[in-house]
Design a protein around this motif. Structure first.
Motif, PDB file in Angstrom:
ATOM      1  N   UNK A 557     -17.472   4.979   0.454  1.00 61.47           N
ATOM      2  CA  UNK A 557     -16.372   4.668  -0.626  1.00 61.47           C
ATOM      3  C   UNK A 557     -15.332   3.724  -0.005  1.00 61.47           C
ATOM      4  N   UNK A 558     -15.348   3.055   1.182  1.00 63.81           N
ATOM      5  CA  UNK A 558     -14.626   2.204   1.547  1.00 63.81           C
ATOM      6  C   UNK A 558     -14.968   0.637   1.225  1.00 63.81           C
ATOM      7  N   UNK A 559     -13.997  -0.034   0.827  1.00 66.30           N
ATOM      8  CA  UNK A 559     -14.079  -1.540   1.181  1.00 66.30           C
ATOM      9  C   UNK A 559     -13.620  -2.005   2.388  1.00 66.30           C
ATOM     10  N   UNK A 560     -14.363  -2.417   3.313  1.00 63.67           N
ATOM     11  CA  UNK A 560     -14.018  -2.531   4.730  1.00 63.67           C
ATOM     12  C   UNK A 560     -13.489  -3.889   4.871  1.00 63.67           C
ATOM     13  N   UNK A 561     -13.693  -4.861   3.994  1.00 61.49           N
ATOM     14  CA  UNK A 561     -12.950  -6.042   3.977  1.00 61.49           C
ATOM     15  C   UNK A 561     -11.403  -6.187   3.860  1.00 61.49           C
ATOM     16  N   UNK A 562     -11.221  -5.490   2.647  1.00 55.09           N
ATOM     17  CA  UNK A 562      -9.798  -5.303   2.483  1.00 55.09           C
ATOM     18  C   UNK A 562      -9.085  -3.869   2.884  1.00 55.09           C
ATOM     19  N   UNK A 563      -9.913  -3.104   3.461  1.00 55.75           N
ATOM     20  CA  UNK A 563      -9.464  -1.801   4.191  1.00 55.75           C
ATOM     21  C   UNK A 563      -8.753  -0.987   3.148  1.00 55.75           C
ATOM     22  N   UNK A 564      -9.489  -0.783   1.960  1.00 52.98           N
ATOM     23  CA  UNK A 564      -9.176   0.053   1.076  1.00 52.98           C
ATOM     24  C   UNK A 564      -9.857   1.380   0.725  1.00 52.98           C
ATOM     25  N   UNK A 565      -9.723   2.597   0.599  1.00 49.70           N
ATOM     26  CA  UNK A 565      -8.283   3.230   0.293  1.00 49.70           C
ATOM     27  C   UNK A 565      -7.440   2.853   1.449  1.00 49.70           C
ATOM     28  N   UNK A 566      -6.214   3.032   1.200  1.00 47.01           N
ATOM     29  CA  UNK A 566      -4.893   3.219   2.279  1.00 47.01           C
ATOM     30  C   UNK A 566      -3.959   4.032   1.839  1.00 47.01           C
ATOM     31  N   UNK A 567      -3.044   4.264   2.899  1.00 47.82           N
ATOM     32  CA  UNK A 567      -2.162   4.936   2.206  1.00 47.82           C
ATOM     33  C   UNK A 567      -0.881   4.218   1.653  1.00 47.82           C
ATOM     34  N   UNK A 568      -0.230   4.797   0.747  1.00 55.42           N
ATOM     35  CA  UNK A 568       0.771   4.174  -0.175  1.00 55.42           C
ATOM     36  C   UNK A 568       2.265   4.567   0.262  1.00 55.42           C
ATOM     37  N   UNK A 569       3.304   3.877  -0.262  1.00 60.39           N
ATOM     38  CA  UNK A 569       4.673   4.106   0.205  1.00 60.39           C
ATOM     39  C   UNK A 569       5.015   5.598  -0.288  1.00 60.39           C
ATOM     40  N   UNK A 570       6.068   6.163   0.373  1.00 63.42           N
ATOM     41  CA  UNK A 570       6.596   7.328  -0.086  1.00 63.42           C
ATOM     42  C   UNK A 570       7.537   7.263  -1.542  1.00 63.42           C
ATOM     43  N   UNK A 571       7.933   6.104  -1.657  1.00 65.37           N
ATOM     44  CA  UNK A 571       8.563   5.634  -2.908  1.00 65.37           C
ATOM     45  C   UNK A 571       7.727   5.945  -4.119  1.00 65.37           C
ATOM     46  N   UNK A 572       6.588   5.219  -3.941  1.00 69.53           N
ATOM     47  CA  UNK A 572       5.563   5.361  -4.896  1.00 69.53           C
ATOM     48  C   UNK A 572       4.990   6.482  -5.286  1.00 69.53           C
ATOM     49  N   UNK A 573       4.826   7.327  -4.156  1.00 71.44           N
ATOM     50  CA  UNK A 573       4.651   8.752  -4.430  1.00 71.44           C
ATOM     51  C   UNK A 573       5.507   9.619  -5.136  1.00 71.44           C
ATOM     52  N   UNK A 574       6.733   9.302  -4.890  1.00 70.94           N
ATOM     53  CA  UNK A 574       7.862  10.000  -5.715  1.00 70.94           C
ATOM     54  C   UNK A 574       7.799   9.608  -6.830  1.00 70.94           C
ATOM     55  N   UNK A 575       7.706   8.355  -7.289  1.00 70.51           N
ATOM     56  CA  UNK A 575       7.904   7.844  -8.648  1.00 70.51           C
ATOM     57  C   UNK A 575       6.714   8.507  -9.632  1.00 70.51           C
ATOM     58  N   UNK A 576       5.431   8.878  -8.776  1.00 71.58           N
ATOM     59  CA  UNK A 576       4.188   9.619  -9.335  1.00 71.58           C
ATOM     60  C   UNK A 576       4.423  10.790  -9.489  1.00 71.58           C
ATOM     61  N   UNK A 577       5.439  11.536  -8.727  1.00 71.38           N
ATOM     62  CA  UNK A 577       5.778  13.006  -9.001  1.00 71.38           C
ATOM     63  C   UNK A 577       4.475  13.572  -8.311  1.00 71.38           C
ATOM     64  N   UNK A 578       4.330  12.981  -6.857  1.00 68.07           N
ATOM     65  CA  UNK A 578       3.365  13.449  -6.253  1.00 68.07           C
ATOM     66  C   UNK A 578       3.495  13.748  -4.560  1.00 68.07           C
ATOM     67  N   UNK A 579       3.283  14.738  -4.270  1.00 65.32           N
ATOM     68  CA  UNK A 579       3.090  14.863  -2.608  1.00 65.32           C
ATOM     69  C   UNK A 579       1.622  15.326  -2.032  1.00 65.32           C
ATOM     70  N   UNK A 580       1.487  14.736  -0.886  1.00 65.01           N
ATOM     71  CA  UNK A 580       0.261  14.916  -0.207  1.00 65.01           C
ATOM     72  C   UNK A 580       0.058  16.327   0.409  1.00 65.01           C
ATOM     73  N   UNK A 581      -1.009  17.058   0.078  1.00 64.65           N
ATOM     74  CA  UNK A 581      -1.002  18.107   0.762  1.00 64.65           C
ATOM     75  C   UNK A 581      -2.022  18.251   1.925  1.00 64.65           C
ATOM     76  N   UNK A 582      -1.628  18.258   3.154  1.00 58.10           N
ATOM     77  CA  UNK A 582      -2.672  17.878   4.145  1.00 58.10           C
ATOM     78  C   UNK A 582      -3.395  19.160   4.237  1.00 58.10           C
ATOM     79  N   UNK A 583      -4.758  19.119   4.879  1.00 56.26           N
ATOM     80  CA  UNK A 583      -5.541  20.088   4.704  1.00 56.26           C
ATOM     81  C   UNK A 583      -5.361  21.160   6.058  1.00 56.26           C
ATOM     82  N   UNK A 584      -4.954  20.178   7.099  1.00 56.97           N
ATOM     83  CA  UNK A 584      -4.880  20.689   8.430  1.00 56.97           C
ATOM     84  C   UNK A 584      -3.429  20.477   8.924  1.00 56.97           C
TER      85      UNK A 584
END
Lengths: 584, 584
Positions: A557-584
């Motif tokens: 499911x990756x676009x290897x040309x533009x290298x997506x998906x990718x990480x996003x800014x912490x600010x962006x996550x906060x604005x979305x009211x989200x946190x990443x829950x790492x599985x390990x």
């Protein structure tokens, strides 16, 4: 104005004209006193000549610095070529260059920009913009546009209206996994990307739009198999005040039009077979009927002897492989190994050679007489010279296995011809299918499909036997479209959700808007969706959809040309009211 | 087959034919012995008649149960109508019904399904599928399709190829906020939905596609203003080997074609004015030029007297409002209140009436002579009967204020005629604009826009003065399209990112794929994108885009019909490796 002409249009009618061209350097042949350059653009190739005797020394010098994929602009005179190339439209002429400008240099490309490139799949995807310069890829994208336009024009002429439905919709638990889109303005809430515009097109029918279509991107967050993309394109269609017959006729018309316009092929009225018949005859609900090898069921003519394998089998079924009676023992052994591969999963294979002299020779001769074998030949429609291949076991499994063998043999025998087109309708699909994992029935098509009226009483007693007004359009062994007549009243829709395991509250929460709509005067309606990626590939005579998509994703499911998906800014996550829950 | 004809096609040429029709009950008039029903579908209305003397009693009985929006199917005979309706194509006939089937009942709709409905905006949006049944909405959606097809056919004939670019791409910090899509398969990573296919279309140019277009959904997660949608549609275009002139000509051709095809309006060659000129003459970079009222700058002819307000102003500027010299004192006071509203923000307004007798009377007569006022009239091109309105203050602010006043007066005077079309190009936009909030320059168009060659030396010394090869297409005071010639070499692109405050690492991480592509032979290229929603609305003679979108969202970005966005399952969140962090 960078050019007066493209590189595909100059010919002997333009002799002595001064022209300006631009494009990419395909090839440089430097013979010292003369330099030839093949100049390429989307439209073709034109040969340039730089000649010490006729071209300014400074221009010659600049020409000597040219390399593959440089972008240049030249001015010169159209002259007759000495050694003509009858294979290209510009093959009679060349341009004697008087001015040369290098518009852009180029690093050596990571693979050759040729019809047959030395670049592997991954490399080509990373540098897809270079891959697109290659004729086979470029032509496929242009071909796709041509098909899309043919579809749009045909449907528009038939009074269909293309309506854009929303991409930011609501997630529903039914069906495949949705891609979701967190909403910044609605804390903790998500949009979903549509798996198809199904409910919206039905609402357009309730809204009186009558005939709708849309060429539209759809999204499914599934674990990817080869040749599946997380985003794909549908020709999505819906009609009101129609019965199944009207829909089949309409889209048979469209498909016939495409075959004629795009492939110059005239096709007879499409055959129709029921789902049950397709499974019985081909072991498959999307049979390739470009060739025969129909299944012959052999229980009757095999289970009267002492051959235990057949006697204990739910189904004994065979096909006659044309002209394969002369397979050597070794070849047959390899074939048996092939059917025993885990991907096919057969336990073994019985065979009978139908020799040219009319005699039959089987791998189970100690159990069966010539007369028995003659009956097998009859049931499988075998002719002298054919090899009868027989599998046995549990009905569903053995049909799938024999279907795989049938397709494999057709492939080996070259019977799956890219320029031959054999469309058909498969109709009367089951409404529901049992899912072992969740131990409940799922909608085979989707929960909006109408059961056949006469089967409604079976819904409680024998749900698996209920047939639907659902149909698939199959072309050359691929499902290129599928659809159904829809439920258009609230009571039936509510009953359907109940059968699919929804509580009334869940049904109301997820699909309340649709069931409400049905109460305000919903017309009878139905529709169909084509998979455009697949349709285009098949019309283009190809099995793989990837090169018909400009920027495909890989199997992760990756676009290897533009290298997506990718990480996003912490600010962006906060604005979305989200946190990443790492599985390990 | 549910019908032999639609409800828009029967007329006197079909008298005595037996027909079957289907549709919605628009109206029932029950006169006891006779019942008339208006039957509606997408194509029109046909009058049905049930007559005690000629219709079966059971059918009559059933007809008496009909109500608005019931879905019915009837069979009957086409007969001549007694009282003809010349306003509709079916107005000469009616159908004497012999068979009636109720296909679906309907609850009373929450608003009337009429051209002028009693339903408010919110209600219409919640039941959008009913709203779409109304002619004005239905016609706008069909109109949109017609415009889209005209665009596609025109561009296809001009060798453009529609290429589908991906929707699941990568988030970039530049520009507006992205909608993002968490990836289940790539933990902690996100796709982004495209704000436009900008980089992909440029890569298609690098890939030699030469002429690209796409009618495509784009997404912006911005705080919504009225008439803005989080998802919107662009006609996205790009061309290689072109200069600005080629692009303007191409899309002027498209726009002229649309005006002719869709509106039957022939337009002269589009005027072109520079951004600076537009700001000076209209105080606005998207001027409505259907009417005059060009700005007259009055500093020269106002600042020699004792009027402090003008003397201290950076800019004194006026317009002549045609025929408004007879405004009463009260009307003028109201106008002054209007310009002082916070939305406009002027501190006051000076005016001068240019009386029919040639005399002038101003609100500042104690400072200025008749000769002074004559000069004002000359600068503002005022004629006897006009009202000269003058604002003063800081240049940018006062221009915006006077522009607002100009548009308001045009609206009041009925000069903004929906069926009059005045397109123009605004060219030579600044490359960068200073952003007070972030205290840095932003790309006015986007970071891929090429600065004018001759201005490149200014990039370090006076960035705000650098002009770009950027242009907007303006129609009736609306920006309907905008674009630019792009940077096509890595060095310039890297320099641009530097000026926009990117570190080289950030630039490489976000846009490395594009800058890499530029090293493999990128052609000169440029393009333009039209806002389809806006374009269609303007061609349709409307200011609001909402009814040209089938299922629009409200100002909070919600779809009130399906109630999206919505919460999703905990399981779904877990699969996406996400948790919601509530702000309170």
């Amino acid at each position: 104005m960078y050019r007066t002409h493209t590189n595909g249009e100059l010919n002997a009618t333009k002799l002595n004209q001064e022209v300006t061209l631009a494009g990419w350097v395909q090839k440089v042949r430097d013979k010292g006193f003369m330099i030839w350059v093949d100049l390429r653009d989307r439209y073709g190739i034109t040969q340039l000549i730089f000649d010490e005797e006729r071209t300014d020394a400074k221009v010659i010098e600049k020409a000597k610095s040219l390399a593959r994929e440089y972008v240049i602009q030249i001015t010169g005179t159209v002259i007759e070529r000495e050694s003509k190339n009858p294979n290209i439209p510009t093959g009679e002429i060349e341009i004697l260059v008087t001015k040369l400008e290098i518009l852009n240099t180029a690093k050596t490309p990571p693979f050759t920009i040729e019809n047959n490139t030395d670049g592997g799949e991954e490399l080509r995807m990373k540098y897809r913009y270079l891959d697109i310069r290659r004729n086979p890829v470029k032509e496929k994208l242009i071909f796709r546009h041509k098909v899309s336009m043919a579809v749009r024009n045909y449907l528009t002429n038939d009074n269909f209206v293309e309506v854009e439905t929303p991409y930011l919709i609501k997630s529903t638990p039914e069906g495949a996994r949705d891609f979701v889109v967190p909403s910044r303005m609605n804390e903790g809430q998500f949009y979903a990307l549509p798996q198809s515009p199904q409910t919206f097109k039905q609402l357009l029918m309730v809204g009186g739009m009558d005939k709708y279509f849309q060429i539209v991107k759809c999204f499914r967050d599934e674990d990817l198999r080869a040749d599946r993309q997380p985003e794909f394109t549908q020709i999505d269609c819906e009609m009101a005040f129609v019965e199944q017959e009207d829909i089949l006729n309409t889209f048979e018309g469209l498909t016939r039009h495409l075959l004629k316009e795009i492939n110059q092929v005239e096709v007879e009225k499409f055959p129709r077979i029921t789902y049950d018949e397709a499974m019985k005859k081909y072991g498959n609900d999307k049979p390739d009927i470009r060739f025969g090898m129909e299944f012959g069921e052999l229980n009757e003519v095999t289970q009267h002897k002492d051959f235990k394998v057949f006697n204990e089998a739910e189904l004994v079924v065979g096909i006659a492989v044309p002209g394969a009676a002369n397979y050597s023992r070794k070849e047959i052994d390899k074939l048996i190994d092939w059917v025993k591969r885990p991907q096919v999963g057969a336990l073994g294979m019985v065979y009978a050679k139908y020799n040219d002299d009319g005699s039959l020779k089987s791998s189970v001769d100690k159990f069966y007489t010539q007369d028995d074998l003659k009956q097998w030949a009859e049931k499988t429609q075998a002719k002298p010279g054919d090899l009868i291949c027989i599998l046995s076991g549990e009905t569903n499994k053995v049909r799938a296995q024999l279907s795989a063998l049938r397709m494999e043999m057709a492939e080996r025998l070259g019977l799956r011809k890219a320029n031959e087109f054999a469309p058909l309708w498969v109709i009367d699909f089951p409404l529901l299918e049992w899912d072992e994992e969740t131990q409940r029935y799922h909608a085979m098509h989707h929960p909006f499909t109408a059961p056949k009226k006469e089967d409604i009483p079976l819904l409680n007693s024998n749900p698996g036997a209920v047939k639907a007004n659902a149909y698939d359009l199959v072309l050359n062994g691929n499902e290129i479209g599928g659809g159904s007549i829809r439920i258009h009243d609230k009571a039936t829709q509510a009953m359907m959700f109940e059968h699919l395991g929804f509580t009334p509250e869940e049904a109301q929460e997820q699909f309340g808007f649709l069931m409400d709509a049905f109460q305000y005067g919903a017309p009878p309606h139905g529709g169909l969706a084509f998979g455009l990626d697949r349709l285009v590939a098949i019309l283009g005579g190809q099995e793989s959809i990837r090169d018909f998509i400009a920027f495909p994703k890989n199997n992760a499911g990756r676009d290897v040309m533009i290298d997506a998906p990718a990480a996003i800014d912490q600010t962006q996550l906060q604005e979305l009211h989200l946190a990443i829950t790492h599985t390990s």
